[in-house]
Write a protein that holds these residues in place. Structure first.
Motif, PDB file in Angstrom:
ATOM      1  N   ASN A 499       0.720  -0.919  -0.116  1.00 53.15           N
ATOM      2  CA  ASN A 499      -0.218  -0.367   0.164  1.00 53.15           C
ATOM      3  C   ASN A 499       0.968   1.547  -0.028  1.00 53.15           C
ATOM      4  O   ASN A 499       1.617   1.399   1.226  1.00 53.15           O
ATOM      5  CB  ASN A 499      -0.903   0.254   1.113  1.00 53.15           C
ATOM      6  CG  ASN A 499      -2.010   1.233   0.976  1.00 53.15           C
ATOM      7  OD1 ASN A 499      -1.838   2.173   0.116  1.00 53.15           O
ATOM      8  ND2 ASN A 499      -2.862   0.952   1.970  1.00 53.15           N
ATOM      9  N   LEU A 500       0.510   2.092  -1.530  1.00 56.62           N
ATOM     10  CA  LEU A 500       2.242   3.533  -1.339  1.00 56.62           C
ATOM     11  C   LEU A 500       1.230   4.114  -1.593  1.00 56.62           C
ATOM     12  O   LEU A 500       1.992   5.164  -1.563  1.00 56.62           O
ATOM     13  CB  LEU A 500       2.542   2.696  -2.823  1.00 56.62           C
ATOM     14  CG  LEU A 500       3.742   0.932  -2.570  1.00 56.62           C
ATOM     15  CD1 LEU A 500       4.257   1.728  -3.787  1.00 56.62           C
ATOM     16  CD2 LEU A 500       4.442   1.712  -1.277  1.00 56.62           C
ATOM     17  N   ARG A 501      -0.591   4.518  -1.104  1.00 58.66           N
ATOM     18  CA  ARG A 501      -1.277   5.468  -1.309  1.00 58.66           C
ATOM     19  C   ARG A 501      -1.267   6.554  -0.124  1.00 58.66           C
ATOM     20  O   ARG A 501      -0.346   5.960   0.461  1.00 58.66           O
ATOM     21  CB  ARG A 501      -2.701   4.584  -1.774  1.00 58.66           C
ATOM     22  CG  ARG A 501      -3.666   4.907  -0.117  1.00 58.66           C
ATOM     23  CD  ARG A 501      -4.950   3.870   0.265  1.00 58.66           C
ATOM     24  NE  ARG A 501      -5.719   5.398   0.151  1.00 58.66           N
ATOM     25  CZ  ARG A 501      -6.731   5.109  -0.960  1.00 58.66           C
ATOM     26  NH1 ARG A 501      -7.344   3.981  -1.222  1.00 58.66           N
ATOM     27  NH2 ARG A 501      -7.560   5.620  -1.261  1.00 58.66           N
ATOM     28  N   ASP A 502      -1.488   7.217  -0.536  1.00 56.91           N
ATOM     29  CA  ASP A 502      -1.332   8.844  -0.264  1.00 56.91           C
ATOM     30  C   ASP A 502      -0.394   9.687  -0.070  1.00 56.91           C
ATOM     31  O   ASP A 502       0.506   9.946   1.031  1.00 56.91           O
ATOM     32  CB  ASP A 502      -2.215   8.530   1.162  1.00 56.91           C
ATOM     33  CG  ASP A 502      -3.512   8.888   1.317  1.00 56.91           C
ATOM     34  OD1 ASP A 502      -4.752   9.556   0.047  1.00 56.91           O
ATOM     35  OD2 ASP A 502      -4.416   8.337   1.445  1.00 56.91           O
ATOM     36  N   ASN A 503       1.082   9.426  -0.950  1.00 57.44           N
ATOM     37  CA  ASN A 503       1.952   9.760  -1.402  1.00 57.44           C
ATOM     38  C   ASN A 503       2.411  10.697  -2.404  1.00 57.44           C
ATOM     39  O   ASN A 503       0.738  11.054  -2.645  1.00 57.44           O
ATOM     40  CB  ASN A 503       3.439   8.718  -0.985  1.00 57.44           C
ATOM     41  CG  ASN A 503       3.248   7.951  -0.132  1.00 57.44           C
ATOM     42  OD1 ASN A 503       4.546   8.561   1.229  1.00 57.44           O
ATOM     43  ND2 ASN A 503       2.831   6.890   0.627  1.00 57.44           N
ATOM     44  N   PHE A 504       2.980  11.428  -2.712  1.00 56.78           N
ATOM     45  CA  PHE A 504       3.327  12.090  -3.799  1.00 56.78           C
ATOM     46  C   PHE A 504       4.101  11.048  -4.641  1.00 56.78           C
ATOM     47  O   PHE A 504       5.371  12.147  -5.275  1.00 56.78           O
ATOM     48  CB  PHE A 504       3.868  12.893  -3.851  1.00 56.78           C
ATOM     49  CG  PHE A 504       3.443  13.721  -2.587  1.00 56.78           C
ATOM     50  CD1 PHE A 504       2.008  14.452  -3.055  1.00 56.78           C
ATOM     51  CD2 PHE A 504       3.371  14.069  -0.853  1.00 56.78           C
ATOM     52  CE1 PHE A 504       1.295  15.236  -1.964  1.00 56.78           C
ATOM     53  CE2 PHE A 504       2.425  14.888  -0.380  1.00 56.78           C
ATOM     54  CZ  PHE A 504       1.501  15.526  -0.686  1.00 56.78           C
ATOM     55  N   PHE A 505       4.396  10.179  -5.025  1.00 59.83           N
ATOM     56  CA  PHE A 505       5.253   9.393  -6.004  1.00 59.83           C
ATOM     57  C   PHE A 505       4.564  10.055  -7.841  1.00 59.83           C
ATOM     58  O   PHE A 505       3.447  10.259  -7.549  1.00 59.83           O
ATOM     59  CB  PHE A 505       5.169   8.025  -5.918  1.00 59.83           C
ATOM     60  CG  PHE A 505       5.124   7.283  -5.003  1.00 59.83           C
ATOM     61  CD1 PHE A 505       7.092   7.428  -4.312  1.00 59.83           C
ATOM     62  CD2 PHE A 505       4.620   6.716  -3.500  1.00 59.83           C
ATOM     63  CE1 PHE A 505       7.683   7.005  -3.328  1.00 59.83           C
ATOM     64  CE2 PHE A 505       5.095   5.848  -2.338  1.00 59.83           C
ATOM     65  CZ  PHE A 505       6.554   6.174  -2.392  1.00 59.83           C
ATOM     66  N   ASN A 506       5.981   9.990  -8.353  1.00 57.85           N
ATOM     67  CA  ASN A 506       5.370  11.214  -9.889  1.00 57.85           C
ATOM     68  C   ASN A 506       6.040  10.075 -11.128  1.00 57.85           C
ATOM     69  O   ASN A 506       6.200   8.826 -10.033  1.00 57.85           O
ATOM     70  CB  ASN A 506       5.659  12.136 -10.012  1.00 57.85           C
ATOM     71  CG  ASN A 506       7.486  12.353  -9.665  1.00 57.85           C
ATOM     72  OD1 ASN A 506       8.562  11.246  -9.500  1.00 57.85           O
ATOM     73  ND2 ASN A 506       7.762  13.561  -8.993  1.00 57.85           N
ATOM     74  N   GLY A 507       5.891  10.305 -11.515  1.00 58.88           N
ATOM     75  CA  GLY A 507       6.397   9.655 -13.060  1.00 58.88           C
ATOM     76  C   GLY A 507       6.154   8.606 -13.348  1.00 58.88           C
ATOM     77  O   GLY A 507       4.042   8.449 -13.011  1.00 58.88           O
ATOM     78  N   PRO A 508       6.167   7.288 -14.553  1.00 58.65           N
ATOM     79  CA  PRO A 508       5.041   6.633 -15.046  1.00 58.65           C
ATOM     80  C   PRO A 508       4.815   5.389 -13.653  1.00 58.65           C
ATOM     81  O   PRO A 508       5.539   5.297 -12.785  1.00 58.65           O
ATOM     82  CB  PRO A 508       6.213   5.567 -15.866  1.00 58.65           C
ATOM     83  CG  PRO A 508       7.079   6.005 -15.918  1.00 58.65           C
ATOM     84  CD  PRO A 508       7.525   7.309 -15.038  1.00 58.65           C
TER      85      PRO A 508
END
Length: 607
Positions: A499-508
């Protein structure tokens, strides 16, 4: 035959060997083994070999072997008992001779016997076990018949037929003189009160009456069972106070009163239980402050007082329990700080203090507990401050659980030295900073929960090098940058969950898992912990991907927020605070002291 027998008996070595067998009041795991210089299985093999090839043996070996030829069950029982880890460190209140169902009177009675085995046993100081008695001793027969009449109302005791408990009745074990040694009446549905007449079975060594419906007051008559070593009545409905008379049972090494409705406290008379190894009173209605009598019970190896209503502080005197392996004081109402002296309990292996109201920072001395394997501190919302810098000194840790507290500051880099770690749960705190770089050293870890903190930086590269990781939860942090190109296909197990939701990961975004289409909503994998998810980040999806077709891209963070928060080169919140996005709230800045958020909560200005 008679010649070598008399020679052995008359041998001057006999008195010297005899002392090796009289092991009263000594820990069996050392003296018992040294007496025979081998393990129980090796001794049995050797004895069988001597029996087969007729090899000569010493007096001690002959006595040990021949004295028990009559019934090898006695020997096997003792070996099984001594091999049992749960009894390995127990005091040998039942001596070597007791373990084989003999006693001093039996030895005396065989002194005039013509049986060579009995003569050898007697000369070596051993009690020779006679055949299992058919009739119970007359003094105890009325007691057994009364118990049969009472308990037959609730349980199927069809095997208790006739008047020969030692010969025919199941769940009963007798000494060789016909007195009762052990009663195991667990799981029979017994109801009502525990009959006080049991106190007349004064030869009882073990009494196990667990998982029944027994209620009312615990009978004081049990205080007469002075030979009792193992008393277990857990999972019943006893609802009065713990009787002080139990303090008379000075031979006890196990006392299990857990999962009942006992009230009040722990009697001060328990200070007399100088052989007690295990005290289990968990899951009752006990109350008051931490029982001071526990600090006097210095022989304890296991202490379980969880699930009661104890309150006040955990006193410094608990550190007197130098032999304690397992300490469970969780799910009570303890308050205040942990004593610094806890760091002197060098033998501790499991420490459960979760679900209390412990306050303040953890004492730095706790890092001295190098044998500690499991540390549960979760759900203590008043625990604050930073974790000890030298946390990595606790090299034995396999489980570190500190969820739902108020710890802050960085996760100590020394934590990466805990190479035996299997489960690391630090979620729902206020940890700030990056995930330590060396986390890849934790190669045995299977569960890593760091969600709902203020962790920032890029996706921790070391995580993708953890070969056993199956459950990863990083949601509701401030993590930025691209995901690993092989996430989660190459290294995450198909049955695993992340579960990596509610972060600010970007890119594809990677939209396949285990070769199957995977979108951040309508997750393929679910569990009681969380669903695998990449939702509410700043990810983009290739045109024509299953997620675009499914119309789920809109679950990502709005574009204007991503531009402001998700560029790893940008100093978020103007360098005066940390950004936060999670829990259903809009993105906002958590400003440092002396600053306050702007009206749009996306930056910080002087207060």
């Amino acid at each position: 035959m008679a010649a070598w027998l008399l020679l052995l008996i008359a041998s001057p070595a006999a008195p010297r060997r005899a002392s090796a067998f009289r092991l009263t009041q000594e820990p069996h795991d050392h003296r018992y083994a040294s007496a025979f210089q081998s393990s129980p299985r090796q001794r049995d093999a050797a004895h069988d070999r001597h029996r087969d090839d007729g090899s000569s043996t010493t007096l001690g070996e002959s006595a040990y072997r021949d004295a028990f030829d009559l019934d090898s069950t006695y020997r096997d029982f003792a070996h099984d008992t001594l091999d049992d880890d749960s009894l390995r460190s127990a005091p040998l209140e039942f001596t070597y001779r007791d373990a084989f169902s003999g006693d001093a009177s039996t030895a005396a009675s065989t002194s005039g016997s013509r049986d060579p085995a009995a003569l050898i046993a007697t000369s070596a100081g051993l009690a020779y076990p006679m055949a299992a008695p058919i009739y119970v001793a007359k003094s105890q027969l009325p007691v057994m018949m009364s118990l049969k009449a009472t308990w037959s109302k609730y349980a199927d005791l069809s095997s208790w037929d006739g008047s020969k408990p030692c010969d025919q009745w199941t769940r009963i074990t007798c000494w060789t003189d016909g007195t009762i040694r052990r009663m195991e009446m667990s799981g029979l549905g017994l109801k009502g009160s525990l009959p006080g007449i049991i106190g007349d079975l004064t030869t009882l060594q073990e009494l196990l009456i667990t998982k029944n419906w027994l209620t009312h007051e615990f009978p004081n008559s049990l205080s007469k069972l002075v030979r009792l070593q193992n008393l277990q009545v857990w999972s019943n409905y006893f609802n009065h106070t713990i009787p002080p008379g139990l303090g008379n049972l000075r031979s006890l090494y196990q006392l299990h009163l857990n999962i009942n409705y006992f009230k009040g406290g722990i009697p001060s008379t328990f200070s007399r239980l100088t052989n007690l190894y295990r005290l289990f009173v968990a899951s009752n209605l006990l109350s008051g402050t931490f029982p001071s009598v526990i600090c006097t019970m210095t022989t304890l190896r296991e202490l379980r007082i969880s699930g009661n209503h104890f309150e006040g502080t955990i006193p410094a005197c608990v550190s007197r329990l130098k032999l304690l392996y397992y300490m469970y004081v969780d799910t009570n109402r303890f308050t205040g700080r942990l004593p610094n002296s806890i760091g002197t309990m060098a033998n501790l292996q499991n420490l459960f203090i979760n679900q209390n109201s412990i306050s303040g920072p953890l004492p730095a001395t706790i890092t001295r507990l190098r044998k500690l394997r499991i540390l549960f501190m979760s759900s203590n919302p008043k625990l604050t401050g930073r974790l000890p810098r030298n946390l990595g000194n606790m090299v034995g840790l396999t489980d570190l659980v500190m969820e739902f507290c108020n710890f802050s500051g960085p996760i100590p880099p020394s934590i990466t030295r805990l190479t035996r770690m299997q489960r690391l749960l630090l979620d729902n705190n206020y940890f700030r900073g990056p995930v330590p770089d060396g986390i890849s050293r934790l190669t045995d870890i299977t569960i890593l929960y760091l969600e709902r903190n203020f962790l920032y930086g890029t996706f921790p590269k070391g995580i993708s090098l953890l070969p056993k990781l199956a459950y990863l939860n990083l949601h509701s942090n401030l993590l930025t940058g691209p995901l690993p190109t092989n996430f989660p296909n190459a290294w995450f197990p198909e049955w695993g969950q992340y579960n990596l939701r509610d972060n600010f990961f970007n890119g594809p975004a990677v939209v396949t898992a285990g070769g199957r289409a995977f979108c951040p909503v309508n997750a393929t994998y679910r569990s009681i912990f969380f669903e695998s998810s990449l939702a509410k980040n700043c990810l983009t999806y290739p045109a024509g991907s299953p997620c675009v077709k499914a119309g789920v891209v809109q679950v990502q963070v709005p574009t204007h927020v991503c531009k402001r928060f998700c560029n790893a080169d940008t100093n978020t919140c103007g360098g005066k605070g940390y950004c936060w996005f999670g829990g259903g709230r809009s993105p906002s800045c958590d400003c440092f002291r002396g600053y306050k958020p702007t009206a749009d909560k996306l930056s910080c200005v002087k207060a």
